[in-house]
Design a protein around this motif. Structure first.
Motif, PDB file in Angstrom:
ATOM      1  N   LYS A 132       4.685  15.471  17.696  1.00  0.00           N
ATOM      2  CA  LYS A 132       3.586  15.573  16.725  1.00  0.00           C
ATOM      3  C   LYS A 132       2.246  15.592  17.445  1.00  0.00           C
ATOM      4  O   LYS A 132       1.398  16.459  17.190  1.00  0.00           O
ATOM      5  N   TRP A 148       7.300  19.810  13.447  1.00  0.00           N
ATOM      6  CA  TRP A 148       5.866  19.526  13.554  1.00  0.00           C
ATOM      7  C   TRP A 148       5.045  20.813  13.651  1.00  0.00           C
ATOM      8  O   TRP A 148       3.902  20.863  13.174  1.00  0.00           O
ATOM      9  N   LYS A 181       5.693  23.518  12.017  1.00  0.00           N
ATOM     10  CA  LYS A 181       5.562  23.934  10.621  1.00  0.00           C
ATOM     11  C   LYS A 181       4.575  23.041   9.882  1.00  0.00           C
ATOM     12  O   LYS A 181       3.767  23.523   9.073  1.00  0.00           O
ATOM     13  N   LYS A 182       4.623  21.737  10.146  1.00  0.00           N
ATOM     14  CA  LYS A 182       3.713  20.792   9.493  1.00  0.00           C
ATOM     15  C   LYS A 182       2.257  21.136   9.771  1.00  0.00           C
ATOM     16  O   LYS A 182       1.389  21.003   8.898  1.00  0.00           O
ATOM     17  N   HIS A 226      13.046  25.230   9.922  1.00  0.00           N
ATOM     18  CA  HIS A 226      11.591  25.148  10.102  1.00  0.00           C
ATOM     19  C   HIS A 226      11.006  26.384  10.794  1.00  0.00           C
ATOM     20  O   HIS A 226       9.803  26.632  10.676  1.00  0.00           O
ATOM     21  N   LYS A 248       1.965  16.270  -2.625  1.00  0.00           N
ATOM     22  CA  LYS A 248       2.838  16.983  -1.700  1.00  0.00           C
ATOM     23  C   LYS A 248       3.030  18.369  -2.282  1.00  0.00           C
ATOM     24  O   LYS A 248       3.895  18.588  -3.108  1.00  0.00           O
ATOM     25  N   ASN A 289       4.317  21.763  -2.187  1.00  0.00           N
ATOM     26  CA  ASN A 289       5.260  22.655  -1.531  1.00  0.00           C
ATOM     27  C   ASN A 289       6.036  23.389  -2.611  1.00  0.00           C
ATOM     28  O   ASN A 289       7.081  22.951  -3.037  1.00  0.00           O
TER      29      ASN A 289
END
Length: 554
Positions: free
Chosen positions: A118, A145, A147-148, A174, A550, A552
Motif C-alpha cells: 500500500k 492496492w 486498483k485501490k 484486480h 463505499k 462501487n
C-alpha cells in the motif's frame, strides 16, 4: 519518437527469475522510451531479492515501505489473518491437501507486506503497475492496492495453464487487463468466469526476441561445441515440478550410452528443491554418467533448446510449447507420475508418446525424430496458443500507453473546478441525449439548488452527443466537472470515477430523467439529519455521506 513515456513511472513487482522473462522485454522497451522503472520484491520462502541481485537491478523490498507509524495497522491485520487461518484449520478441506508448514512469522510477514505494498504504491504514485500475475499473495496484494489507488495494472500469462483449473478465476480479480499469449488461454480463462473483455491476446513477449538472439549469436553451434555433441543427437529431457522415479529412465540411459552417437541433457525445473535434485543425480548409474549432463536452478533453458535435436517431457509443461516454437520435435515419455494433469500435447497431435524403452530403441536405430508429427498440426496448435508473437512487445507497449491515457481522461476535470475545496454537495448528473432535455435539467438544477449550501456538479456525458448538445455544455461555467463515456467504458464505471473526483460531503447520483424541485436540497438535508444514509427514489438514486461511503456500482 513520442515523449509520452518521459517522466512516467512504472512500478514492477518481480519474484522468480524464470518468470521475469515475460515482463523484462516490455520494461526494457518502456525504459528506452523514457519511462522510470522501479522494481519491488516481496518476502518469500526463497528470497525474491536473489532475482533482483542476480539480474543487477536496483530494487526496494516491500518491507522498506513499512515504518514505525504502521505498527498498529500491521498488528490489526496480523490478528485478523491469524484468526482466519486458525478457523480454516478446522475446515475439512485443509486435511485433504498436502501438509503445509505455516509459521506465525509468515503470517506476520504477510500483514507487513499488505501495508508495505500500500505504502509503496501510495508514495511512488506510479502511472502503471506490472506484475506476472495476481495468483500468489504478493501479486494479489500488489494488484489490490494498485486498483485501490486507481493505478492501471497489467498482468501477464506465466505459462501454458494446463492444470489447477479452479485457480483461473483469480487472474483478473484486480488487474486492469491480463495479457495472454493466445486464444486458447483466453477461452479457458473465460470458461472459468474470468471477464473476457479484460483478457487481451498479445502473444509471448519473450520468444520472438529469444529466437532472434539465438540465431544472431550462433548459440546452437557454440553450445554444441561446448558440450561436445557436434554431429551427435542432442536429447534434452525437461522436468517440471515433479521428478519421476529414476529407475523408469534406465532404458533411456542405457540406449544413449550404447549408441555412442547421442548425448542426454537433463534440465530440472528452477523450483525443484536442491536436495531432491542432488539426490536424484547421485542415483544415476556410473556407466551412464559420462553421456548425461544435468542442469538445475536458472541455467539457460533456451540455449539448451537451441542446441537440442529432440525434446523429452515427463509431463505437460510450458517448455514443451516453447520447444515447439523453437522447431524441436516433442516426445512425451510414458512413465508413472504422481501428479495427473488434465492436459497433454499428444491430445493436440503435436507430440509423440513413447516409453523410455521405445525411445531408446529409436535412438539405437538412428531414427529421424523430425517426422514424428504433422507440421500442419503444429502450425495450427501454435496459431491457437501464440497470437502475433513477433510483435508482442510492441502490442503490450501500445496497450500500456492506451490504458494510461484512458485512466488520465477519466480523471480529468476540464472546467473551472474547485475540487480541492470542500463542498456540502456533489451532484453527479447522468445527462440525457437530447439538447432540450439537457437544458431543462440544467436550468432546474441551477434555479432550485440556490441557498442550500455549497455544491458542485459532475456531468456524465453519454457517447455520441450532437454538436448542439456539446455546444450547450461548452458554455457552462462554475464548479463543474465533465466526464465523457468513451468507447469501452460503462455508465457505472464512470459513476465510480465521478465519486473519486467528488469533493462534497454528500454525493448525489441523479438519473437523466429527473428534474429537481424547489428547495430539494433543503428537504434532502432535513431527511439526512433523521436518516444519515437515505434512498430517495423520487429525486435521485442514492445519497452517500462522503466520509462513510463505499461507492462501487456494479
Amino acid at each position: 519518437m513520442s515523449d509520452f513515456w518521459k517522466n512516467k513511472t512504472i512500478l514492477v513487482y518481480i519474484a522468480l527469475a524464470h518468470h521475469t522473462r515475460f515482463i523484462f522485454p516490455v520494461v526494457e522497451q518502456l525504459a528506452r522510451q523514457g519511462a522510470k522503472v522501479l522494481y519491488l520484491v516481496g518476502q518469500a520462502e526463497r528470497s525474491q531479492e536473489i532475482t533482483a541481485i542476480n539480474l543487477g537491478l536496483e530494487y526496494t523490498h516491500v518491507f522498506d515501505w513499512v515504518c514505525e507509524k504502521d505498527q498498529d495497522e500491521i498488528q490489526e491485520n496480523y490478528q485478523r489473518l491469524r484468526q482466519v487461518f486458525s478457523n480454516s484449520l478446522k475446515q475439512s478441506y485443509l486435511y485433504s491437501t498436502p501438509p503445509v508448514t505455516v509459521t506465525d512469522k509468515t503470517i506476520y510477514s504477510t500483514a507487513m507486506e499488505y501495508v508495505g505494498f500500500k505504502n509503496a504504491i501510495k508514495k511512488n504514485k506510479p502511472d502503471l503497475c506490472l506484475a506476472l500475475h495476481e495468483l500468489n499473495r504478493w501479486g494479489k496484494m500488489f494488484a489490490f492496492w494498485a486498483k485501490k489507488f486507481n493505478v492501471p495494472i497489467l498482468t501477464f500469462q506465466e505459462g501454458l495453464y494446463y492444470g489447477m483449473d479452479y485457480a483461473y478465476t483469480g487472474h483478473l480479480q484486480h488487474s486492469t487487463f491480463n495479457l495472454v499469449w493466445g486464444n486458447r488461454i483466453k477461452r479457458k480463462l473465460a470458461d472459468y468466469e474470468a471477464p473476457a473483455n479484460r483478457i487481451i491476446e498479445v502473444g509471448n513477449t519473450h520468444l520472438a526476441g529469444e529466437i532472434k538472439r539465438q540465431a544472431e549469436h550462433g548459440i546452437r553451434k557454440k553450445k554444441s561445441k561446448e558440450y561436445q555433441c557436434e554431429n551427435k543427437l542432442a536429447i534434452l529431457l525437461l522436468f517440471s515440478g515433479e521428478i519421476p522415479e529414476i529407475t523408469q529412465l534406465h532404458p533411456l540411459f542405457k540406449a544413449v550410452a550404447e549408441s555412442k552417437e547421442s548425448r542426454l541433457f537433463i534440465k530440472f525445473h528452477p523450483a525443484a528443491k536442491y536436495e531432491q535434485v542432488a539426490h536424484w543425480i547421485s542415483l544415476i548409474p556410473k556407466p551412464y554418467q559420462s553421456v548425461i549432463t544435468t542442469f538445475s536452478g536458472d541455467d539457460p533453458l533456451y540455449d539448451l533448446l537451441s542446441m537440442s535435436d529432440v525434446v523429452l517431457l515427463a509431463q505437460a509443461s510450458t517448455t514443451g510449447l516453447e520447444a515447439l516454437f523453437f522447431g524441436k520435435p516433442l516426445v512425451l515419455l510414458d512413465i508413472k507420475m504422481t501428479q495427473k494433469l488434465p492436459y497433454s500435447f499428444t491430445e493436440f497431435n503435436v507430440a509423440a508418446k513413447m516409453t523410455p524403452q521405445a525411445f531408446g530403441t529409436a535412438v539405437l536405430k538412428n531414427k529421424d525424430f523430425s517426422g514424428l508429427t504433422d507440421p500442419k498440426d503444429i502450425d495450427q496448435y501454435l496459431k491457437d496458443e501464440l497470437s502475433g508473437t513477433k510483435n508482442a512487445i510492441e502490442r503490450v507497449v501500445d496497450i500500456s500507453k492506451q490504458v494510461i491515457k484512458a485512466n488520465l481522461r477519466s480523471a480529468q476535470a476540464s472546467l473551472n473546478s474547485s475540487a480541492n475545496t470542500s463542498k456540502d454537495w456533489s451532484i453527479i448528473l447522468e445527462l440525457p441525449q437530447h439538447p432540450n432535455e439537457i437544458l431543462r435539467q440544467l436550468e432546474a438544477l441551477a434555479v432550485h439548488s440556490e441557498n442550500s449550501g455549497s455544491f458542485e456538479v459532475i456531468l456524465i456525458e453519454p457517447p455520441n452527443l450532437s454538436k448542439e448538445a456539446i455546444g450547450i455544455l461548452d458554455t457552462l461555467k462554475g464548479d463543474l466537472i465533465r466526464l465523457s463515456i468513451k468507447e469501452g467504458q460503462t455508465l457505472t464505471g464512470m459513476m465510480n470515477t465521478a465519486a473519486c473526483l467528488a469533493s462534497g460531503t454528500f454525493l448525489i447520483f441523479m438519473k437523466d430523467t429527473l428534474l429537481p424541485m424547489k428547495n430539494w436540497l433543503c428537504h434532502l438535508n432535513s431527511g439526512i439529519k433523521i436518516t444519515p444514509r437515505s434512498v430517495l427514489t423520487n429525486t435521485c438514486r442514492l445519497i452517500f455521506p462522503r466520509l462513510k461511503r463505499k461507492t462501487n456500482f456494479k
